[in-house]
Design an enzyme around this catalytic site. Structure first.
Site, PDB file in Angstrom:
ATOM      1  N   LYS A 176       0.740  -1.161  -0.115  1.00  0.00           N
ATOM      2  CA  LYS A 176       0.082  -0.067  -0.055  1.00  0.00           C
ATOM      3  C   LYS A 176       0.912   1.264   0.100  1.00  0.00           C
ATOM      4  O   LYS A 176       2.093   1.230   0.522  1.00  0.00           O
ATOM      5  CB  LYS A 176      -0.772  -0.045   1.204  1.00  0.00           C
ATOM      6  CG  LYS A 176      -2.085  -1.020   1.055  1.00  0.00           C
ATOM      7  CD  LYS A 176      -3.236  -0.990   1.736  1.00  0.00           C
ATOM      8  CE  LYS A 176      -4.174  -2.012   1.391  1.00  0.00           C
ATOM      9  NZ  LYS A 176      -5.430  -2.144   2.401  1.00  0.00           N
ATOM     10  N   ARG A 195      -3.779 -10.283   4.673  1.00  0.00           N
ATOM     11  CA  ARG A 195      -4.046 -10.567   3.389  1.00  0.00           C
ATOM     12  C   ARG A 195      -3.154  -9.602   2.613  1.00  0.00           C
ATOM     13  O   ARG A 195      -2.654  -8.465   2.504  1.00  0.00           O
ATOM     14  CB  ARG A 195      -5.486  -9.665   3.305  1.00  0.00           C
ATOM     15  CG  ARG A 195      -5.934  -9.892   1.756  1.00  0.00           C
ATOM     16  CD  ARG A 195      -7.060  -9.008   1.691  1.00  0.00           C
ATOM     17  NE  ARG A 195      -7.861  -8.954   0.354  1.00  0.00           N
ATOM     18  CZ  ARG A 195      -7.687  -8.195  -0.507  1.00  0.00           C
ATOM     19  NH1 ARG A 195      -6.774  -7.174  -0.427  1.00  0.00           N
ATOM     20  NH2 ARG A 195      -7.928  -8.237  -1.765  1.00  0.00           N
TER      21      ARG A 195
END
Length: 276
Positions: free
Chosen positions: A221, A256
């Protein structure tokens, strides 16, 4: 078997990301073909993935919504092929906020539900999880994907996010979802500023102390790009693994990720230290 794997495993679970979209932020367009998707899923399983999470709609900042039919055309062939290729009962998750996509995905072989809207977009998601006794991931998101990064603000991000998740868990319980099937996700990067993401990560132990397992998604991210000064998201596997190790020490049970091997190792080492 989906819930049995979770209940029987003491070590953290790795959820491998399988995006079958043209525009996901890191791997869009790579696995649209069912054969490529299955091959990638099998590779992730061989590297230690415990769950495969299939998504047919990009939820990156700025992404527009994808309608039901389009999502179904993307995910159902892949889920059906995965159900044939993976061992019977192996956990396959559908990453969607659309209850109809989730319902038809369950028929195709899905046995986990992952809803980034915490079932606010489609309240029927709660009924579906309850009816089939499926694990349900409820995530915090401020706003919609298209607008969530347009100047998000919190007075106290941890208090607000954690209280929201507890409220959504209560709604799930009221709808008949079993308490041991509810999973909470703080939604790193979903309507969060750089400092909000760091505050949430620094206080994961507080969320993990609540009576529900926690799933964390930090994989590749943007806040990691900002810390590491790396432009290419696919170069952030090691940075993601650092957050995985810290999260596991805080009590996070599921991570995840795109890069399964690095994060499997990070989770296992952190868990060994945590358990010593």
């Amino acid at each position: 078997m989906a819930e049995e794997i979770y209940q029987q495993r003491d070590t953290p679970l790795i959820m491998g990301i399988l995006n079958v979209t043209p525009d996901s932020f890191s791997d869009g367009g790579q696995f649209n073909d069912p054969k490529k998707a299955v091959a990638h899923a099998l590779e992730m399983v061989s590297q230690g993935a415990d769950i495969i999470d299939v998504g047919g709609e990009s939820t990156r900042p700025g992404a527009e919504a994808v309608d039901t039919d389009e999502q179904l055309s993307r995910v159902i062939p892949v889920i059906s092929a995965l159900r044939e290729a993976l061992p019977e009962g192996f956990p396959i998750s559908i990453d969607t906020t659309d209850a109809e996509v989730a319902r038809l995905s369950v028929i195709a072989g899905v046995n986990w539900l992952n809803d980034i809207s915490a079932a606010e977009d489609s309240p029927e998601m709660l009924t579906l999880a309850a009816r089939h006794d499926l694990p349900l991931v409820l995530m915090h998101r401020k706003g919609k994907s298209a607008t969530m990064q347009n100047d998000p603000y919190y007075d106290d991000v941890c208090t607000e996010v954690f209280a929201y998740l507890e409220g959504r868990a209560e709604q799930a319980l009221n709808a008949g979802v079993a308490a041991d099937k509810i999973v909470l996700d703080p939604g790193i990067g979903f309507g969060k500023r750089f400092e909000d993401n760091l505050q949430l990560l620094a206080n994961m132990a507080e969320l993990c102390a609540k009576p529900y397992p926690v799933l964390l998604g930090t994989s590749r991210k943007r806040f990691l790009s900002m810390i590491c000064q790396v432009d290419q998201s696919n170069q952030l596997g090691v940075a993601t693994a650092a957050t995985t190790a810290l999260a596991v020490r805080s009590g996070v049970r599921i991570v995840r990720v795109h890069d399964v091997l690095e994060n499997r190792q990070a989770a296992d080492v952190a868990w060994a230290i945590h358990s010593a």
